[in-house]
Write an enzyme that holds these catalytic residues in place. Structure first.
Site, PDB file in Angstrom:
ATOM      1  N   TYR A  58      45.184 -17.115  -6.106  1.00  0.00           N
ATOM      2  CA  TYR A  58      45.270 -18.393  -6.463  1.00  0.00           C
ATOM      3  C   TYR A  58      44.220 -18.493  -7.428  1.00  0.00           C
ATOM      4  O   TYR A  58      43.644 -20.028  -7.713  1.00  0.00           O
ATOM      5  CB  TYR A  58      45.045 -19.121  -4.815  1.00  0.00           C
ATOM      6  CG  TYR A  58      46.662 -19.097  -4.438  1.00  0.00           C
ATOM      7  CD1 TYR A  58      47.742 -18.475  -4.287  1.00  0.00           C
ATOM      8  CD2 TYR A  58      46.257 -19.753  -3.296  1.00  0.00           C
ATOM      9  CE1 TYR A  58      48.381 -17.946  -4.165  1.00  0.00           C
ATOM     10  CE2 TYR A  58      47.338 -19.806  -1.833  1.00  0.00           C
ATOM     11  CZ  TYR A  58      48.438 -19.209  -3.037  1.00  0.00           C
ATOM     12  OH  TYR A  58      49.734 -19.117  -2.294  1.00  0.00           O
ATOM     13  N   ASP A 116      48.503 -17.441   2.839  1.00  0.00           N
ATOM     14  CA  ASP A 116      49.470 -18.640   3.539  1.00  0.00           C
ATOM     15  C   ASP A 116      51.106 -18.391   3.639  1.00  0.00           C
ATOM     16  O   ASP A 116      50.654 -19.211   4.792  1.00  0.00           O
ATOM     17  CB  ASP A 116      49.402 -19.288   1.462  1.00  0.00           C
ATOM     18  CG  ASP A 116      50.181 -21.172   1.312  1.00  0.00           C
ATOM     19  OD1 ASP A 116      50.210 -21.221   2.378  1.00  0.00           O
ATOM     20  OD2 ASP A 116      50.206 -21.174   0.275  1.00  0.00           O
TER      21      ASP A 116
END
Ligand code: ATP
Length: 337
Positions: free
Chosen positions: A123, A227
Site C-alpha cells: 500500500y 484489509d
C-alpha cells in the site's frame, strides 16, 4: 472540550455524519463531555469542488483537532485515507468483529480484533511499469513489524478474552518479507509469556474465519492481508453495517467505518449508521485512555450498549433485516442516551 474534526465524505458519508453529529450533540447536552465539531471536506466532493481530494484547509483543521472522525469517501479514498495514515503515522489499524444479538452472524460467540499494519506492504504506492510487466514493491520493515506486534500483544493483554495473538502471513511463499514479519512478531511474543502465540498462513486464516471464528482473539497481520481479512470478519459477524475501525498512532487517531461510500444506497436514508457510531465508541475509548478521562470510557460503553439493546429488540436497519431508516435508528439511539 474535545476538538473533533469530521470528514463528512461521499455516498452515504453525509448521512452517517449527520447521525454521528446527533449522537455527539446529545452527549454534549446530557453530560459533562463537551465537543467542538468541525465538518471538513475530503474525497470525491472535495476533488470536484477544489481539484484536490485532500485540501490543505482540511489537513490544517485535522492537525488542529484532538481526534478525527472520517465518514467513507468514494473513488478518491486512496488519496485521502492512505495519505492521512502516513501523514499522521497512524500505524495500527484496529478492526473488531463481534457477534451482536439478532444478527445474521455465523455464530453468537465471536469476539475478535484484527490488528493490521497500516503504513507498509503493497500500500505504499511504489508501482511502475517495466517493459510489458507492471511491478509493485512490497515493503516490510522490522521496525514497523515489531511496532504492530507490540500493539497487538498490548491489545490482547487489555482484552477479557482468551489472550491469544495469531500472526497471519504467507512466509512459505514470500520468504523474505513475510519471514521478517513473522520473526518480528515471534520476537515480541517472548516479552508476553502470558499470551498464547500462534502463526497461521493467510489462506488458512481466511478459511478458519468461516470454519471456527470463535477460536480467534487478536489477529496481527500485514496491510493487504488485514484489509481483506477484516472485510471477511465483518461479514462473519453479520455485515459491513456494524463494522467499525480505528487508525491509531502514538499521538493521534482517526476513526472510520470499515466499509466504503456504498453509492448504491446513498441518499435513501437506509444506511446503517452503527458502523460509524461504533467507531465513535472506539474514539471515546481512545480519548479516555489518552487523557485519563473516565467519562469518555463511560460514554463509549453506553453507545455500544444502546446499539446492542436496540438490535436485540429487533430495531434494526434494512441491511441487517430490520425496517428502520438511518434517521429513525439514530433517533432511537439519542432517546436511549
Ligand atoms: P470500498 O472499495 O470503498 O471499500 P466497496 O465496493 O467494498 O467499497 P462498500 O461501499 O464498502 O463497497 O459496501 C459494499 C456494500 O455493502 C454496499 O454496496 C452496500 O450495499 C453495503 N453497505 C456498506 N455499508 C453499509 C451500511 N453502513 N449500511 C448498509 N449497507 C451498507
Amino acid at each position: 472540550m474535545y476538538k473533533i474534526s469530521l470528514i463528512t465524505g461521499d455516498g452515504i458519508g453525509p448521512e452517517l455524519s449527520e447521525s454521528a453529529i446527533s449522537v455527539l450533540e446529545t452527549i454534549h447536552d446530557k453530560t459533562d463531555l463537551k465537543f467542538d465539531i468541525q465538518k471538513l471536506l475530503a474525497g470525491d466532493i472535495a476533488l470536484k469542488q477544489t481539484g484536490n481530494a485532500l485540501p490543505e484547509d482540511t489537513v490544517k483543521s485535522i492537525k488542529n483537532s484532538d481526534v478525527c472522525l472520517k465518514a467513507p469517501v468514494g473513488e478518491s479514498a486512496a488519496d485521502v485515507i492512505v495519505v492521512l495514515r502516513r501523514m499522521f503515522d497512524l500505524y495500527a489499524n484496529i478492526r473488531p468483529a463481534k457477534s451482536y444479538p439478532q444478527m445474521p452472524a455465523l455464530r453468537d460467540d465471536i469476539d475478535m480484533v484484527i490488528v493490521r499494519e497500516n503504513t507498509e506492504d503493497l500500500y505504499t504506492g511504489k508501482e511502475f511499469r517495466l517493459g510489458d510487466a507492471a511491478v509493485a514493491l512490497r515493503i516490510i520493515s522490522e521496525k514497523a513489524s515489531k511496532r504492530i506486534a507490540k500493539y497487538a500483544f498490548e491489545t490482547a493483554v487489555q482484552r477479557n478474552n482468551m489472550k491469544k495473538v495469531t500472526c497471519v502471513h504467507k512466509s512459505n511463499v514470500m520468504r523474505v518479507t513475510d519471514t521478517l514479519f513473522a520473526d518480528s512478531c515471534k520476537e515480541i511474543s517472548r516479552e508476553y509469556p502470558q499470551i498464547e502465540f500462534e502463526e497461521m498462513y493467510v489462506d488458512a486464516c481466511a478459511m478458519n474465519l468461516i470454519r471456527q471464528p470463535q477460536k480467534f482473539d487478536v489477529i496481527v497481520t500485514t496491510n493487504l492481508f488485514g484489509d481483506i481479512l477484516s472485510d471477511e470478519s465483518s461479514q462473519v459477524v453479520g455485515g459491513l453495517g456494524m463494522a467499525p475501525a480505528a487508525n491509531i498512532g502514538d499521538n493521534f487517531a482517526l476513526f472510520e467505518p470499515v466499509h466504503g461510500a456504498a453509492f448504491d444506497i446513498a441518499g435513501q436514508n437506509i444506511a446503517n449508521p452503527s458502523s460509524f457510531l461504533l467507531s465513535l465508541k472506539m474514539m471515546f475509548d481512545w480519548l479516555g485512555k489518552k487523557n485519563n478521562d473516565s467519562k469518555c470510557f463511560d460514554v463509549g460503553t453506553k453507545i455500544e450498549s444502546v446499539i446492542f439493546d436496540l438490535v436485540k429488540k429487533g430495531l434494526k436497519t434494512k441491511d441487517i433485516g430490520g425496517d428502520k431508516t438511518t434517521s429513525e435508528f439514530t433517533r432511537e439511539i439519542t432517546k436511549l442516551l
